[in-house]
Design a protein around this motif. Structure first.
Motif, PDB file in Angstrom:
ATOM      1  N   GLY A  21       0.821  -1.220   0.000  1.00 41.50           N
ATOM      2  CA  GLY A  21       0.000   0.000   0.000  1.00 41.50           C
ATOM      3  C   GLY A  21       0.845   1.256   0.000  1.00 41.50           C
ATOM      4  N   PHE A  22       1.897   1.249   0.810  1.00 42.19           N
ATOM      5  CA  PHE A  22       2.799   2.397   0.857  1.00 42.19           C
ATOM      6  C   PHE A  22       3.500   2.588  -0.483  1.00 42.19           C
ATOM      7  N   LEU A  23       3.944   1.485  -1.095  1.00 43.56           N
ATOM      8  CA  LEU A  23       4.634   1.577  -2.388  1.00 43.56           C
ATOM      9  C   LEU A  23       3.694   2.076  -3.484  1.00 43.56           C
ATOM     10  N   VAL A  24       2.440   1.629  -3.481  1.00 43.13           N
ATOM     11  CA  VAL A  24       1.457   2.125  -4.458  1.00 43.13           C
ATOM     12  C   VAL A  24       1.270   3.625  -4.272  1.00 43.13           C
ATOM     13  N   TRP A  25       1.144   4.051  -3.014  1.00 40.78           N
ATOM     14  CA  TRP A  25       0.979   5.477  -2.736  1.00 40.78           C
ATOM     15  C   TRP A  25       2.191   6.268  -3.218  1.00 40.78           C
ATOM     16  N   ARG A  26       3.393   5.794  -2.905  1.00 42.50           N
ATOM     17  CA  ARG A  26       4.610   6.505  -3.321  1.00 42.50           C
ATOM     18  C   ARG A  26       4.729   6.566  -4.839  1.00 42.50           C
ATOM     19  N   LEU A  27       4.435   5.445  -5.516  1.00 41.23           N
ATOM     20  CA  LEU A  27       4.526   5.428  -6.966  1.00 41.23           C
ATOM     21  C   LEU A  27       3.491   6.361  -7.589  1.00 41.23           C
ATOM     22  N   SER A  28       2.274   6.349  -7.060  1.00 39.94           N
ATOM     23  CA  SER A  28       1.242   7.236  -7.622  1.00 39.94           C
ATOM     24  C   SER A  28       1.599   8.697  -7.391  1.00 39.94           C
ATOM     25  N   THR A  29       2.186   8.995  -6.236  1.00 36.93           N
ATOM     26  CA  THR A  29       2.606  10.370  -5.956  1.00 36.93           C
ATOM     27  C   THR A  29       3.752  10.777  -6.877  1.00 36.93           C
ATOM     28  N   LYS A  30       4.722   9.890  -7.052  1.00 35.92           N
ATOM     29  CA  LYS A  30       5.853  10.153  -7.956  1.00 35.92           C
ATOM     30  C   LYS A  30       5.346  10.424  -9.374  1.00 35.92           C
ATOM     31  N   TRP A  31       4.405   9.607  -9.830  1.00 39.52           N
ATOM     32  CA  TRP A  31       3.852   9.744 -11.177  1.00 39.52           C
ATOM     33  C   TRP A  31       3.076  11.053 -11.311  1.00 39.52           C
ATOM     34  N   LEU A  66     -12.887  -2.431  -3.170  1.00 40.80           N
ATOM     35  CA  LEU A  66     -12.350  -1.963  -1.895  1.00 40.80           C
ATOM     36  C   LEU A  66     -13.502  -1.371  -1.105  1.00 40.80           C
ATOM     37  N   ASP A  67     -13.806  -1.965   0.021  1.00 40.87           N
ATOM     38  CA  ASP A  67     -14.877  -1.480   0.878  1.00 40.87           C
ATOM     39  C   ASP A  67     -14.317  -1.363   2.287  1.00 40.87           C
ATOM     40  N   PRO A  68     -14.019  -0.131   2.737  1.00 40.09           N
ATOM     41  CA  PRO A  68     -13.425   0.042   4.064  1.00 40.09           C
ATOM     42  C   PRO A  68     -14.281  -0.559   5.178  1.00 40.09           C
ATOM     43  N   LEU A  69     -15.593  -0.559   5.008  1.00 43.72           N
ATOM     44  CA  LEU A  69     -16.468  -1.119   6.040  1.00 43.72           C
ATOM     45  C   LEU A  69     -16.374  -2.635   6.083  1.00 43.72           C
ATOM     46  N   ALA A  70     -16.156  -3.265   4.942  1.00 46.12           N
ATOM     47  CA  ALA A  70     -16.019  -4.724   4.909  1.00 46.12           C
ATOM     48  C   ALA A  70     -14.763  -5.153   5.665  1.00 46.12           C
ATOM     49  N   THR A  71     -13.710  -4.375   5.585  1.00 51.54           N
ATOM     50  CA  THR A  71     -12.469  -4.685   6.296  1.00 51.54           C
ATOM     51  C   THR A  71     -12.714  -4.688   7.792  1.00 51.54           C
ATOM     52  N   ASP A  72     -13.453  -3.690   8.278  1.00 54.31           N
ATOM     53  CA  ASP A  72     -13.757  -3.622   9.709  1.00 54.31           C
ATOM     54  C   ASP A  72     -14.572  -4.827  10.156  1.00 54.31           C
ATOM     55  N   SER A  73     -15.585  -5.190   9.373  1.00 53.53           N
ATOM     56  CA  SER A  73     -16.437  -6.306   9.788  1.00 53.53           C
ATOM     57  C   SER A  73     -15.688  -7.634   9.716  1.00 53.53           C
ATOM     58  N   PHE A 129       3.067  -6.189 -15.533  1.00 53.73           N
ATOM     59  CA  PHE A 129       2.835  -5.139 -14.536  1.00 53.73           C
ATOM     60  C   PHE A 129       1.499  -4.427 -14.821  1.00 53.73           C
ATOM     61  N   THR A 130       1.245  -4.151 -16.078  1.00 50.65           N
ATOM     62  CA  THR A 130      -0.011  -3.499 -16.472  1.00 50.65           C
ATOM     63  C   THR A 130      -1.200  -4.389 -16.136  1.00 50.65           C
ATOM     64  N   ARG A 131      -1.079  -5.689 -16.423  1.00 50.40           N
ATOM     65  CA  ARG A 131      -2.163  -6.624 -16.068  1.00 50.40           C
ATOM     66  C   ARG A 131      -2.378  -6.670 -14.558  1.00 50.40           C
ATOM     67  N   ASP A 132      -1.284  -6.679 -13.801  1.00 47.79           N
ATOM     68  CA  ASP A 132      -1.395  -6.698 -12.341  1.00 47.79           C
ATOM     69  C   ASP A 132      -2.082  -5.424 -11.837  1.00 47.79           C
ATOM     70  N   LEU A 133      -1.704  -4.288 -12.394  1.00 50.07           N
ATOM     71  CA  LEU A 133      -2.349  -3.033 -11.987  1.00 50.07           C
ATOM     72  C   LEU A 133      -3.836  -3.058 -12.301  1.00 50.07           C
ATOM     73  N   ALA A 134      -4.196  -3.555 -13.494  1.00 50.42           N
ATOM     74  CA  ALA A 134      -5.610  -3.645 -13.868  1.00 50.42           C
ATOM     75  C   ALA A 134      -6.366  -4.569 -12.924  1.00 50.42           C
ATOM     76  N   THR A 135      -5.740  -5.677 -12.536  1.00 45.92           N
ATOM     77  CA  THR A 135      -6.365  -6.605 -11.585  1.00 45.92           C
ATOM     78  C   THR A 135      -6.634  -5.910 -10.260  1.00 45.92           C
ATOM     79  N   LEU A 136      -5.646  -5.163  -9.776  1.00 46.07           N
ATOM     80  CA  LEU A 136      -5.811  -4.454  -8.513  1.00 46.07           C
ATOM     81  C   LEU A 136      -6.879  -3.369  -8.613  1.00 46.07           C
TER      82      LEU A 136
END
Length: 163
Positions: free
Chosen positions: A11-21, A149-156, A137-144
């Motif tokens: 998650g941190f790496l995705v955030w850093r890469l998106s910020t860099k981009w 992503l449902d923040p409420l589902a994570t809590d439950s 890498f492109t396929r992996d990004l598309a998969t992700l």
């Protein structure tokens, strides 16, 4: 890989890469009078128009992942700059359709070339834009991106595990 990145979470790496981009694209398209968000809008609109679409603001928001209200704001500023036209959809008076102007197409093509150069730089460590690793890498990004992503589902889910 930098020393700090070796133990970082995905998650941190995705955030850093998106910020860099985002920062790199912002800097690259600034001389053309665009921000990264405006670039995402006009480049997406350009691609959709090439396929024969005349999308509504809502359709473009769905395509780019930007909030509809933000797309509306961006479209108004791009219209003021003479890069796109906003017109009412004759089939749905509530919908606003977007079209690049001639100036908008020219500026978008310049921006696309600049951003493609950045993309080549970004993907060089994977063998370049057309390499098997970059395609994977492109396929992996598309998969992700397709994964819900449902923040409420994570809590439950964590509540169930603790019970």
């Amino acid at each position: 890989m930098s020393k700090g990145s070796e133990k970082a979470s995905p998650g941190f790496l995705v955030w850093r890469l998106s910020t860099k981009w985002r920062v790199a694209v912002d800097r690259a398209v600034a001389p053309l009078g665009l921000t990264h968000a405006q670039y995402a809008l006009v480049a997406s609109l350009y691609g959709m128009q090439r396929r024969g679409e005349r999308p509504s603001q809502r359709r473009l928001a769905d395509h780019t992942g930007l909030e509809p209200l933000y797309v509306s704001k961006l479209a108004r500023s791009l219209e003021t700059a003479g890069l796109l036209e906003r017109t009412r959809d004759p089939r749905d008076p509530r919908a606003v359709q977007l079209t690049l102007t001639e100036q908008g197409r020219e500026q978008t093509l310049q921006a696309i070339k600049v951003v493609q150069g950045l993309l080549q730089q970004l993907l060089a460590p994977l063998g370049g834009l057309d390499s098997p690793r970059a395609r994977e890498f492109t396929r992996d990004l598309a998969t992700l991106l397709d994964a819900p992503l449902d923040p409420l589902a994570t809590d439950s889910e964590s509540d169930k595990e603790q019970s």
